[in-house]
Design an enzyme around this catalytic site. Structure first.
Site, PDB file in Angstrom:
ATOM      1  N   GLU A  11      30.209  36.291  34.128  1.00 22.00           N
ATOM      2  CA  GLU A  11      31.373  35.427  33.961  1.00 22.00           C
ATOM      3  C   GLU A  11      31.560  34.331  35.014  1.00 22.00           C
ATOM      4  OE1 GLU A  11      33.533  39.212  33.683  1.00 22.00           O
ATOM      5  OE2 GLU A  11      34.822  38.189  32.252  1.00 22.00           O
ATOM      6  N   ARG A  18      44.055  39.730  35.091  1.00 24.62           N
ATOM      7  CA  ARG A  18      42.900  39.129  35.777  1.00 24.62           C
ATOM      8  C   ARG A  18      43.169  37.654  36.093  1.00 24.62           C
ATOM      9  NH1 ARG A  18      37.467  39.812  37.162  1.00 24.62           N
ATOM     10  NH2 ARG A  18      37.650  42.003  36.620  1.00 24.62           N
TER      11      ARG A  18
END
Lengths: 158, 787
Positions: free
Chosen positions: B735, B333
């Site tokens: 997030e 990621r």
């Protein structure tokens, strides 16, 4: 074992305890008042704040025997007759919480702050006074709003 | 602090996308589902539950060194200590001594060799927590100690890795770099972060009938706890269940890291036949659980005189700790976000996943992406310094859209116009240009105090990059009094997921929120749920719950249409009532009638995210369903004599799609930003040469306080509906806001950069006063490049 007696949330309580028992253990384990939380174990995060004789203390580093004869108020003792205390209502209304773990300590600190500094609190004062209470979720924005609103509401609620 | 506004200028309406939810609860700023209980201290966490009869308590005994071979583990004195019921080692594990996610590299209890300082080697089971902890200290542990690999460089030199290297983008970037008009290279260290969830790690195991084992755990991933306990105890997974009603914060730190404690409690319950509980204290929690990965990034960029990037190499050296844990996904990621919001025509993104003798690093809000965003924004600052431009103009010239929309991993960025409009709005509302001039004037007159400004964007991909995790289940029961029992696979850790899902179900069934009981998350109610992570839990569980509600509503409608001989189109569910043609019935009456008519009043719902087909091996396909955009503008002041600094103002515009609950979303944005602020400024993890963490309590590890938050903090929601067909066109919000704090870091660089404007600033994260002073020194030293 030693005897300890105190008034907790308006009720007289007494017990024989290990002299090393912390106030937070006494509240949580002996009295089953589990609204007072242990976050850091070392009196820095403020999740364990209660009032002893009207002043905010961190119950995770206070010995229960040191409170012998005292009057203790916990988060459970703040609401009266089923109605939330104005500071509790303010935290609910202004989204002053997320995970909720710090909330009881925050509210107890906030009530103590109003008792000491009055109902009209500027933001700077609130932020400085909350330095002993850590919240990891909210970024404090809504907590500060809640405290300011709760302080105002407490003025009309003696 | 000015009042928070809830919507930006420029209302966005795109008629084909206005298929929003029914009026009522969805999109309303309702409080957290447990708000009224939390303010009374009446929302119990695991440690607040009444102790089951015969409850025993655990304490772990850990390795006194970070690396070596165990030569003696003498537990006689521990066994003889007061109140001790059992002392268990790896030899007492009936199944596999393996708590890893399939890599087989992480034991429940260490045996033979040790992997990090404090690693649990045995567990004491005693009548009280205090007695267990005292007994644990009586162990005699002798270890043939070896020199641990602690730093990134030590692991790099030894070639010590937890997983193979991985890269994507162009294979050979040397020719494009060589062709660039201008070139620049640099290096940056980026620190890790301790989660500091206020409720520490805790689990309780209760043995059931036969070999059944029930866990209650403060975990973001109950299914993982279930599967791991079954593996450790050698039980069929069907005999193990895990329940979690709420967590006192998670932030990724309880995605895999909660499993070990649940498995130890289960092991103890298995051996003693009694309920067993373990709660780490704060110091243990710091030492024994993984953190955000720290990393070093080496970069080289080719660009033109206007700051446009033509080629870039970003190479990440990541300290994963002693095992793989989630390092595959987290580092992947990171790589996926190395572009942030910029089109990089020729990019090579590389990663090395280093094994060290430190606790295994793990998920933390943003899951790798924050480091990558910081790295590329640092490059933007450096390019701006070298080309003498405003960093915002360099960012704009590289932004996705104008020159291209293809990411280095081959996915098209279809929504870049949203990001661009957010930047343009924030540039206006933050008064960026005027403030830039004002700061230049201030800095010209002030020798010691220097101000800095930065406006940085965030683009964040939503979906688990492991495609199979993008699924969710839900379960709804109706009872004859009209009350609704709701369960799904997501966990409530403060983010407000339970309230959002309840709002959805209330509107789909047309009942008041009070009619819905949101049950605890349980693996025997909704099986095989993915972790509550990746900003995807409202998308996934909300849609699964909606599907369950639609199934039941459709059964009720079919039943009513037959009974009242009308079309289902004439049947409406709203406000606790059901309109059938001209008649109005209460919802409870309809449920009772349906029960009498033998209509099934329970339904499951399932959802899997469409369009995802990322293939890691072939490095192609689509890893994300959609992107979330946002931007922040921060102004700081730095004391260049001491390194002390302050954030004066932050303005944020954050894309939330058509928000399910704007109040909860604002809370995520404010909280995420401040958590990112801590990561980048005050939260510093220090390991010594022996691999011991020296910052293992809030006394030495500084979490932001109320007084650390910017004086002026303005947050606006960008409420444009999601282009993709997510639940009511909302977007994930958990997030992305953390990375808005990169604006503060870049503003600090900007302030330091004012000391020598054409010189790139070399600032490592976190930007503690010490790190700032080092950067200031480098700027003022003659004849040395800052970067």
């Amino acid at each position: 074992m030693v005897s300890v007696s105190m008034t907790v949330n308006g009720k007289a309580v007494s017990a024989k305890i290990d002299p090393r028992t912390l106030l937070v253990q006494f509240l949580r384990e002996n009295l089953l008042l589990t609204g007072t939380h242990v976050g850091c174990d070392t009196s820095q995060c403020g999740a364990c704040v209660v009032h002893v004789d009207g002043l905010a203390v961190k119950s995770c580093t206070t010995l229960a025997v040191a409170c012998d004869g005292s009057t203790v108020t916990t988060i459970e003792g703040l609401a009266h007759d089923g109605a939330l205390h104005p500071m509790q209502e303010a935290f609910r209304e202004h989204h002053g919480l997320q995970c909720g773990f710090c909330t009881p300590g925050m509210i107890m600190t906030a009530v103590d702050l109003v008792n000491r500094k009055g109902h009209t609190l500027d933001e700077h004062t609130i932020r400085e006074e909350l330095e002993g209470n850590i919240c990891r979720c909210t970024g404090y924005h809504n907590i500060v709003k809640s405290v300011a609103a709760g302080a105002q509401a407490m003025a009309g609620h003696k | 602090m000015s009042e928070t506004s809830q919507s930006p200028d420029g209302p966005v309406t795109r008629s084909p996308l206005q298929e929003v939810g029914p009026k009522g609860h969805v999109h309303q700023p309702l409080p957290h589902d447990s708000a009224a209980s939390h303010v009374r201290g009446a929302a119990p966490y695991l440690d607040d539950l009444r102790a089951p009869s015969g409850l025993l308590h655990l304490a772990v005994g850990g390795s006194p060194v970070a690396c070596g071979r165990i030569t003696r583990l003498d537990l006689v004195k521990v066994e003889q200590a007061e109140g001790v019921v059992a002392v268990l080692t790896s030899n007492d594990i009936p199944g596999r001594n393996d708590i890893s996610l399939g890599h087989g590299d992480e034991p429940l209890l260490g045996s033979q060799t040790v992997m990090f300082f404090g690693q649990p080697l045995f567990v004491v089971v005693a009548k009280t927590r205090d007695l267990a902890r005292r007994a644990a200290r009586l162990a005699v542990i002798e270890i043939d100690a070896e020199t641990p690999l602690v730093t990134i460089e030590q692991a790099e030199q030894q070639g010590s890795k937890v997983l193979p290297d991985y890269h994507f983008g162009v294979e050979d970037n040397a020719p494009p770099l060589a062709l660039a008009d201008l070139r620049l290279s640099g290096q940056q260290r980026i620190g890790g972060q301790e989660h500091f969830y206020l409720e520490g790690q805790i689990a309780m195991a209760v043995p059931g009938e036969g070999r059944e084992m029930q866990l209650i755990s403060s975990t973001q991933h109950p299914a993982e706890v279930q599967h791991c306990v079954a593996r450790v105890l050698d039980l069929p997974e069907a005999l193990v269940s895990c329940e979690v009603r709420r967590l006192g914060g998670g932030f990724g730190g309880k995605e895999t890291q909660a499993t070990q404690w649940a498995a130890l409690a289960a092991l103890a319950a298995h051996h003693t036949g009694r309920p067993c509980k373990i709660r780490l204290d704060r110091d243990e929690d710091f030492v024994l659980t993984g953190k955000r990965h720290d990393a070093r990034v080496d970069w080289e960029v080719g660009y033109s005189a206007n700051g446009q990037i033509s080629a870039i190499d970003l190479n990440f050296w990541v300290r994963c700790g002693c095992s793989a844990d989630l390092s595959q996904g987290a580092v992947d990621r990171m790589m996926f976000h190395a572009d942030n919001a910029y089109f990089l025509p020729s990019a090579r993104i590389g990663s090395q996943r280093l094994r060290t003798h430190t606790v295994s690093n793990t998920a933390f809000r943003g899951f790798g992406a924050p480091k990558a965003v910081l790295a590329i924004e640092t490059v933007m600052q450096a390019v701006a310094a070298k080309t003498g431009q405003d960093p915002l103009d360099v960012r704009k010239v590289n932004f996705y859209g104008h020159n291209g929309t293809l990411t280095p991993y081959g996915m098209q960025v279809e929504s870049s116009v949203t990001g661009r409009r957010i930047i343009e709005q924030l540039e206006k509302t933050s008064d960026y240009r005027a403030k830039r001039q004002e700061i230049a004037r201030f800095n010209a007159q002030s020798t010691i105090l220097k101000k800095g400004l930065a406006l940085t964007p965030v683009k964040f991909g939503v979906s688990f990059t492991q495609t199979h995790l993008n699924q969710a289940g839900a379960l709804i029961h109706l009872y004859p009094d009209g009350s609704v029992h709701l369960a799904h696979g997501g966990t409530e850790m403060g983010q407000g997921l339970f309230q959002k899902v309840a709002q959805i179900v209330a509107d789909e069934l047309g009942v008041p929120l009070a009619a819905i009981h949101h049950a605890a998350t349980r693996t025997d109610k909704v099986p095989n749920a993915s972790p509550t992570a990746a900003s995807a839990s409202s998308d996934l569980n909300g849609m699964a719950a909606r599907n369950a509600a639609l199934t039941i509503r459709s059964r009720l409608a079919t039943f009513l249409s037959e009974k009242f001989s009308c079309s289902t189109v004439e049947i409406q569910f709203a406000h606790g009532q059901v309109r059938v043609g001209e008649e109005t019935l209460s919802f409870a009456d309809v449920v009772r009638m349906a029960y009498q008519a033998r209509i099934q009043l329970s339904a499951t719902g399932f959802y899997k995210t469409p369009k995802l087909d990322w293939d890691r091996t072939r490095k192609s396909g689509r890893p994300f369903y959609y992107f979330v955009w946002g931007a922040a503008c921060s102004e700081v002041v730095v004391d260049t004599m001491t390194g002390e600094n302050k954030v004066l103002r932050t303005d944020i515009v954050q894309d939330v799609g058509h928000s399910l609950n704007p109040a909860l979303d604002l809370g995520q944005i404010e909280g995420g930003f401040v958590q990112g602020l801590g990561w980048l400024t005050t939260e510093e993890l220090v390991y010594d040469q022996h691999g011991r963490l020296r910052t293992h309590a809030p006394s030495t590890y500084k979490i932001p306080l109320a007084s650390d938050v910017p004086d002026q903090f303005n947050v606006a929601l960008w409420k444009e509906p999601n282009d993709e067909a997510t639940i009511y066109r909302s977007k994930g919000v958990g997030e992305p806001p953390l990375m808005l704090a990169v604006s503060v870091f870049c503003a600090l660089m900007d302030a330091i950069g004012s000391l020598a404007p054409s010189k790139p600033v070399h600032l490592d994260a976190p930007a503690t006063p010490e790190a700032i002073l080092r950067a200031v020194d480098a700027m003022t030293r003659p004849n040395e490049e800052g970067s």
